[in-house]
Design a protein around this motif. Sequence first.
Motif, PDB file in Angstrom:
ATOM      1  N   LYS A   1       0.836  -1.201   0.000  1.00  0.00           N
ATOM      2  CA  LYS A   1       0.000   0.000   0.000  1.00  0.00           C
ATOM      3  C   LYS A   1       0.874   1.255   0.000  1.00  0.00           C
ATOM      4  O   LYS A   1       0.549   2.258  -0.662  1.00  0.00           O
ATOM      5  CB  LYS A   1      -0.926  -0.003   1.222  1.00  0.00           C
ATOM      6  CG  LYS A   1      -1.867   1.195   1.264  1.00  0.00           C
ATOM      7  CD  LYS A   1      -2.829   1.128   2.434  1.00  0.00           C
ATOM      8  CE  LYS A   1      -3.894   0.080   2.210  1.00  0.00           C
ATOM      9  NZ  LYS A   1      -4.965   0.165   3.245  1.00  0.00           N
ATOM     10  N   GLU A   2       1.979   1.207   0.712  1.00  0.00           N
ATOM     11  CA  GLU A   2       2.891   2.353   0.772  1.00  0.00           C
ATOM     12  C   GLU A   2       3.479   2.644  -0.607  1.00  0.00           C
ATOM     13  O   GLU A   2       3.567   3.807  -1.023  1.00  0.00           O
ATOM     14  CB  GLU A   2       4.010   2.049   1.776  1.00  0.00           C
ATOM     15  CG  GLU A   2       4.933   3.214   2.050  1.00  0.00           C
ATOM     16  CD  GLU A   2       5.994   2.884   3.100  1.00  0.00           C
ATOM     17  OE1 GLU A   2       7.016   3.583   3.124  1.00  0.00           O
ATOM     18  OE2 GLU A   2       5.787   1.928   3.866  1.00  0.00           O
TER      19      GLU A   2
ATOM     20  N   ARG B   1       0.729   4.077  -2.867  1.00  0.00           N
ATOM     21  CA  ARG B   1       0.481   5.492  -2.539  1.00  0.00           C
ATOM     22  C   ARG B   1       1.606   6.375  -3.092  1.00  0.00           C
ATOM     23  O   ARG B   1       1.349   7.489  -3.571  1.00  0.00           O
ATOM     24  CB  ARG B   1       0.337   5.638  -1.030  1.00  0.00           C
ATOM     25  CG  ARG B   1      -0.125   6.997  -0.564  1.00  0.00           C
ATOM     26  CD  ARG B   1      -0.667   6.948   0.847  1.00  0.00           C
ATOM     27  NE  ARG B   1      -2.056   6.493   0.867  1.00  0.00           N
ATOM     28  CZ  ARG B   1      -2.504   5.496   1.626  1.00  0.00           C
ATOM     29  NH1 ARG B   1      -1.690   4.844   2.438  1.00  0.00           N
ATOM     30  NH2 ARG B   1      -3.782   5.149   1.591  1.00  0.00           N
TER      31      ARG B   1
ATOM     32  N   LEU C   1       1.062   6.759  -6.870  1.00  0.00           N
ATOM     33  CA  LEU C   1      -0.062   7.662  -7.117  1.00  0.00           C
ATOM     34  C   LEU C   1       0.315   9.113  -6.841  1.00  0.00           C
ATOM     35  O   LEU C   1      -0.132  10.034  -7.532  1.00  0.00           O
ATOM     36  CB  LEU C   1      -1.261   7.256  -6.257  1.00  0.00           C
ATOM     37  CG  LEU C   1      -1.960   5.947  -6.656  1.00  0.00           C
ATOM     38  CD1 LEU C   1      -2.856   5.464  -5.524  1.00  0.00           C
ATOM     39  CD2 LEU C   1      -2.771   6.137  -7.930  1.00  0.00           C
ATOM     40  N   SER C   2       1.160   9.329  -5.844  1.00  0.00           N
ATOM     41  CA  SER C   2       1.505  10.694  -5.421  1.00  0.00           C
ATOM     42  C   SER C   2       2.276  11.459  -6.480  1.00  0.00           C
ATOM     43  O   SER C   2       2.235  12.688  -6.520  1.00  0.00           O
ATOM     44  CB  SER C   2       2.315  10.660  -4.115  1.00  0.00           C
ATOM     45  OG  SER C   2       3.648  10.206  -4.343  1.00  0.00           O
TER      46      SER C   2
ATOM     47  N   THR D   1      -6.318   1.600  -2.630  1.00  0.00           N
ATOM     48  CA  THR D   1      -5.637   2.762  -2.049  1.00  0.00           C
ATOM     49  C   THR D   1      -6.123   4.048  -2.689  1.00  0.00           C
ATOM     50  O   THR D   1      -6.345   5.059  -2.001  1.00  0.00           O
ATOM     51  CB  THR D   1      -4.115   2.623  -2.234  1.00  0.00           C
ATOM     52  OG1 THR D   1      -3.676   1.405  -1.635  1.00  0.00           O
ATOM     53  CG2 THR D   1      -3.377   3.785  -1.594  1.00  0.00           C
ATOM     54  N   ALA D   2      -6.295   4.035  -4.006  1.00  0.00           N
ATOM     55  CA  ALA D   2      -6.788   5.223  -4.715  1.00  0.00           C
ATOM     56  C   ALA D   2      -8.188   5.603  -4.240  1.00  0.00           C
ATOM     57  O   ALA D   2      -8.502   6.791  -4.083  1.00  0.00           O
ATOM     58  CB  ALA D   2      -6.788   4.973  -6.220  1.00  0.00           C
TER      59      ALA D   2
ATOM     60  N   GLU E   1      -9.477   4.850  -1.223  1.00  0.00           N
ATOM     61  CA  GLU E   1      -9.333   5.329   0.151  1.00  0.00           C
ATOM     62  C   GLU E   1      -8.881   6.787   0.196  1.00  0.00           C
ATOM     63  O   GLU E   1      -9.307   7.552   1.062  1.00  0.00           O
ATOM     64  CB  GLU E   1      -8.314   4.475   0.910  1.00  0.00           C
ATOM     65  CG  GLU E   1      -8.793   3.082   1.256  1.00  0.00           C
ATOM     66  CD  GLU E   1      -7.694   2.237   1.892  1.00  0.00           C
ATOM     67  OE1 GLU E   1      -6.604   2.793   2.180  1.00  0.00           O
ATOM     68  OE2 GLU E   1      -7.931   1.031   2.101  1.00  0.00           O
ATOM     69  N   ASP E   2      -8.025   7.166  -0.756  1.00  0.00           N
ATOM     70  CA  ASP E   2      -7.475   8.513  -0.781  1.00  0.00           C
ATOM     71  C   ASP E   2      -8.322   9.494  -1.585  1.00  0.00           C
ATOM     72  O   ASP E   2      -7.929  10.654  -1.782  1.00  0.00           O
ATOM     73  CB  ASP E   2      -6.051   8.488  -1.348  1.00  0.00           C
ATOM     74  CG  ASP E   2      -5.080   7.763  -0.424  1.00  0.00           C
ATOM     75  OD1 ASP E   2      -5.488   7.397   0.700  1.00  0.00           O
ATOM     76  OD2 ASP E   2      -3.921   7.560  -0.817  1.00  0.00           O
TER      77      ASP E   2
END
Length: 213
Positions: free
Chosen positions: A3-4, A7, A10-11, A180-181, A183-184
């Motif tokens: 997940k890290e 993320r 994606l960032s 993750t996308a 969730e964010d």
Amino acid sequence: MDKEIARALLSINAVIIRPDEPFTWASGIKSPIYCDNRLTLTAPKVRTKIENALAGLIREKFPSCEVLMGTSTAGIAHAAIAGHIMELPMGYVRGSAKDHGRKNQIEGRLEKGAKVVVVEDLISTAGSVLEVVEVLREAGAEVLGVVSIFTYNMKKGLERLTEKAVTNYSLTNLDVLTKTAAEDGIIPEKDIERILAFRDNPSDESWINGGTK
């Protein structure tokens, strides 16, 4: 960790999810997602996270590794940096042999029987990475397996890897990335089903336009 890494990708927009405006791959397949892990090389904090994670993955899964071999061209830098961290030799495999000089397809010293791990940036249908594995095997290397940053976990890719007795470990995958996308707040949760439908059957484009034919 998966997940890290998701993320982190994606960032920096190394992965863009856009099911309402699909991308077209070189194969002609329409995709709700586009992954460009080359962008990690220009994002030092993300790059450091990824290369340390690749080195850790190789140490854990392939402790007897003697050489890293990158895929051309996207895997070369990652093999070089991970190799530097691990103090291991590295090289890379060209898409085809050079037509001049020594006409190498494998760049870097590779002894017969060397225990090799292939470093790839992403895996979809696994065709490219398996070509690299075949070249290395023909050269007498013992290919322990593959590590990659991201995998789509496509059925075709998984079947090909199994057929050729190649094990791949990825830092993250499409399932983790889409969750993750969501969730964010990058994508609505309802889009997860559409994206995974593409993964399960890329030739069926019914996921486009909200999942209706």
